[in-house]
Design a protein around this motif. Structure first.
Motif, PDB file in Angstrom:
ATOM      1  N   TYR A   4       0.872  -1.186   0.000  1.00 36.51           N
ATOM      2  CA  TYR A   4       0.000   0.000   0.000  1.00 36.51           C
ATOM      3  C   TYR A   4       0.898   1.222   0.000  1.00 36.51           C
ATOM      4  CZ  TYR A   4      -2.948   3.778   1.638  1.00 36.51           C
ATOM      5  OH  TYR A   4      -3.583   4.985   1.742  1.00 36.51           O
ATOM      6  N   GLN A   5       0.535   2.232  -0.815  1.00 34.92           N
ATOM      7  CA  GLN A   5       1.286   3.481  -0.889  1.00 34.92           C
ATOM      8  C   GLN A   5       0.322   4.678  -0.798  1.00 34.92           C
ATOM      9  OE1 GLN A   5       1.651   1.495  -3.961  1.00 34.92           O
ATOM     10  NE2 GLN A   5       3.054   0.160  -2.846  1.00 34.92           N
ATOM     11  N   ARG A   6       0.753   5.717  -0.126  1.00 34.84           N
ATOM     12  CA  ARG A   6       0.027   6.994  -0.067  1.00 34.84           C
ATOM     13  C   ARG A   6       0.954   8.056  -0.619  1.00 34.84           C
ATOM     14  NH1 ARG A   6      -4.932   9.593   0.284  1.00 34.84           N
ATOM     15  NH2 ARG A   6      -4.564  11.739   1.040  1.00 34.84           N
ATOM     16  N   PHE A   7       0.609   8.608  -1.777  1.00 31.17           N
ATOM     17  CA  PHE A   7       1.473   9.555  -2.476  1.00 31.17           C
ATOM     18  C   PHE A   7       1.193  10.979  -2.013  1.00 31.17           C
ATOM     19  CE2 PHE A   7       1.262   5.902  -5.254  1.00 31.17           C
ATOM     20  CZ  PHE A   7       2.574   5.750  -5.681  1.00 31.17           C
ATOM     21  N   SER A   8       2.237  11.803  -2.054  1.00 33.22           N
ATOM     22  CA  SER A   8       2.078  13.224  -1.748  1.00 33.22           C
ATOM     23  C   SER A   8       1.516  13.946  -2.975  1.00 33.22           C
ATOM     24  CB  SER A   8       3.439  13.828  -1.364  1.00 33.22           C
ATOM     25  OG  SER A   8       4.320  13.758  -2.478  1.00 33.22           O
ATOM     26  N   ASP A   9       1.259  15.257  -2.808  1.00 30.31           N
ATOM     27  CA  ASP A   9       0.813  16.057  -3.955  1.00 30.31           C
ATOM     28  C   ASP A   9       1.898  16.078  -5.016  1.00 30.31           C
ATOM     29  OD1 ASP A   9      -1.577  16.547  -2.769  1.00 30.31           O
ATOM     30  OD2 ASP A   9      -1.023  18.538  -1.990  1.00 30.31           O
ATOM     31  N   THR A  47      -5.713   9.041  -8.120  1.00 30.29           N
ATOM     32  CA  THR A  47      -5.905   9.024  -6.674  1.00 30.29           C
ATOM     33  C   THR A  47      -4.531   8.987  -6.014  1.00 30.29           C
ATOM     34  OG1 THR A  47      -6.764   7.746  -4.799  1.00 30.29           O
ATOM     35  CG2 THR A  47      -6.127   6.506  -6.740  1.00 30.29           C
ATOM     36  N   PRO A  48      -4.368   9.580  -4.875  1.00 34.42           N
ATOM     37  CA  PRO A  48      -3.074   9.507  -4.168  1.00 34.42           C
ATOM     38  C   PRO A  48      -2.840   8.158  -3.487  1.00 34.42           C
ATOM     39  CG  PRO A  48      -4.645  10.774  -2.884  1.00 34.42           C
ATOM     40  CD  PRO A  48      -5.326  10.487  -4.194  1.00 34.42           C
ATOM     41  N   ASN A  49      -3.792   7.257  -3.524  1.00 35.67           N
ATOM     42  CA  ASN A  49      -3.657   5.952  -2.897  1.00 35.67           C
ATOM     43  C   ASN A  49      -3.341   4.885  -3.949  1.00 35.67           C
ATOM     44  OD1 ASN A  49      -4.440   6.794  -0.169  1.00 35.67           O
ATOM     45  ND2 ASN A  49      -6.463   7.130  -1.085  1.00 35.67           N
ATOM     46  N   ALA A 109      -2.548   0.384  -4.066  1.00 40.96           N
ATOM     47  CA  ALA A 109      -2.451  -0.878  -3.321  1.00 40.96           C
ATOM     48  C   ALA A 109      -2.364  -2.041  -4.298  1.00 40.96           C
ATOM     49  CB  ALA A 109      -3.641  -1.041  -2.375  1.00 40.96           C
ATOM     50  N   ASN A 160      -9.636   5.605 -11.499  1.00 41.70           N
ATOM     51  CA  ASN A 160      -9.726   5.383 -10.065  1.00 41.70           C
ATOM     52  C   ASN A 160     -10.631   4.196  -9.792  1.00 41.70           C
ATOM     53  OD1 ASN A 160      -9.674   5.556  -7.325  1.00 41.70           O
ATOM     54  ND2 ASN A 160     -10.847   7.464  -7.177  1.00 41.70           N
TER      55      ASN A 160
END
Length: 436
Positions: free
Chosen positions: A72-77, A96-98, A100, A305
């Motif tokens: 799982y990754q959460r990307f910055s702006d 999406t910034p997410n 998986a 998305n």
């Protein structure tokens, strides 16, 4: 109680440690108990079990390789630059910034030039080698136990004869004192008889100490507390195998010997290694597949998305051209080592055959020596009785009587030594031929 002792019930054994009578154990019982309880034997059997697990691991390596993965990754702006780094704009990552992923993949080797079978064969031979090592260690401990037991038997018989000599010396001293009071002999005879008695008493004490030491060594071999007293039930005069019954052992010694069998397993291990090296010259073919769930959907442009699931199956073929020259010397070296080990196996078999035949010849010699010493004991007993009668009739010197006594004692000692030596040689023959 002996059954409990040999069964290994330690609680009952320890409860009887202080028993003054000790444990009555035969030679065969002591050998079998040591082969099952000795620490070195137990260590060798643990190594055998470990080799068995290595072999199981080699066969399990042929099963498919299955992996499960997730992330799982959460990307910055996202920052975008124009005209070098002078102008920038910032916005969310699309779609999406997410992100998986979760998936399962599997790989199954179909063909690899025989590498897997070679590895399995090598581990099987290593297991065979570990088994032979355990048998060899067990036989070696059995040989040591037999030798220590026979040493204890020799000392026990020796003590019995020294006690007989002590009684003779005490009786002789009393008779000489009586003759001295009647002025039939001189004071020097009394003094020499006393010195002889002291010497015999010292020999008895030394033998008692040697018995204690030999018993402790036997306890260690049998893996029992060193306070346990072992009483041999077999004597030096126990029956000996006839030489003709050993001929079959000699004929098969070049095959059944532990050293020869271990050399043969080493040859098989090296052959398996050569086959493993040669497998690198062959192509490999594998079946592989994967299935996974991913988010977001990067399969389309622009990205969507949404989550998606997809899988595949396929075949993977590979051939290393460089193996044709990389492995050439490795294969040649491996084959040369096979020839080297084969020669070592043959040389080991020759040496074993020579040793076994030597033990056989020495065994026959030991049996003949027993017969000769038995006659010597009979003759020395008659000689002692004659010289004793002459001395107390004033027809012989005390020196002649003491010499006759020493001759009787020496002939008895030689008979005990010949009897135990014959059994020791027999057990050496059994161990060397791989039958102990």
């Amino acid at each position: 109680m002996l059954v409990i002792f040999l069964a290994g019930h330690s609680a009952c054994l320890f409860a009887q440690v202080n028993s003054p009578a000790g444990f009555n154990v035969s030679l065969s019982e002591a050998v079998q108990f040591a082969k099952s309880q000795n620490k070195w034997v137990q260590a060798a059997r643990i190594e055998q079990s470990a080799a068995g697990e290595d072999r199981q691991d080699a066969y399990r390596a042929a099963l498919p390789t299955v992996n499960v993965s997730g992330s799982y990754q959460r990307f910055s702006d996202l920052t975008l630059f124009t005209e070098g780094l002078s102008h920038s704009t910032t916005g969310p990552r699309r779609p999406t910034p997410n992100a998986a992923a979760f998936g399962v993949d599997a790989l199954f080797n179909i063909y690899s030039g025989g590498r897997q079978r070679a590895f399995q064969k090598e581990q099987t031979s290593r297991l065979g080698l570990a088994k032979i090592n355990a048998e060899d260690q067990s036989g070696n401990i059995a040989l040591q136990t037999a030798g220590q037991y026979l040493d204890l038997v020799r000392l026990a018989d020796l003590k019995k004869y020294i006690q007989d000599q002590l009684k003779r010396a005490q009786t002789r001293l009393r008779n000489i004192n009586a003759l001295y009071k009647n002025q039939k002999v001189t004071k020097s005879d009394v003094l020499r008889a006393e010195v002889m008695l002291s010497t015999v008493e010292l020999s008895l004490q030394q033998t008692d100490n040697d018995i204690i030491i030999a018993n402790q060594k036997l306890d260690v071999l049998m893996n029992v507390p060193d306070s346990v007293r072992v009483n041999p039930t077999d004597s030096a005069a126990m029956p000996k195998p006839v030489p003709d019954s050993l001929l079959q052992l000699i004929e098969r010694s070049g095959i059944s010997s532990y050293s020869v069998r271990k050399a043969a397993e080493n040859v098989e291990i090296q052959r398996a290694r050569v086959r493993g090296i040669q497998s690198a010259n062959m192509p490999s073919l594998a079946f592989y597949t994967a299935y996974g769930l991913n988010y977001p959907n990067y399969l389309f442009f622009p990205s969507v998305n949404q989550a998606y699931a997809v899988g595949f199956v396929g075949l993977k073929a590979q051939y290393s051209i460089s193996s044709l020259y990389h492995n050439k010397s490795k294969v040649a070296a491996g084959k040369l080592r096979v020839k080297e080990l084969e020669l070592q196996q043959q040389a080991t078999a020759d040496n074993i055959t020579t040793d076994v035949k030597s033990y056989y010849i020495k065994y026959i010699e030991a049996l003949n020596r027993i017969a000769v010493n038995q006659r010597s004991v009979e003759q020395s007993q008659v000689n002692y009785r004659i010289v004793t009668t002459k001395y107390f009739n004033q027809l012989a010197l005390l020196t002649d009587l003491l010499d006759a006594d020493n001759l009787l004692q020496e002939s008895r000692f030689n008979l005990i030594r010949a009897q135990t030596d014959a059994l020791t040689i027999y057990y050496h023959l059994l161990y060397t031929s791989g039958n102990l």
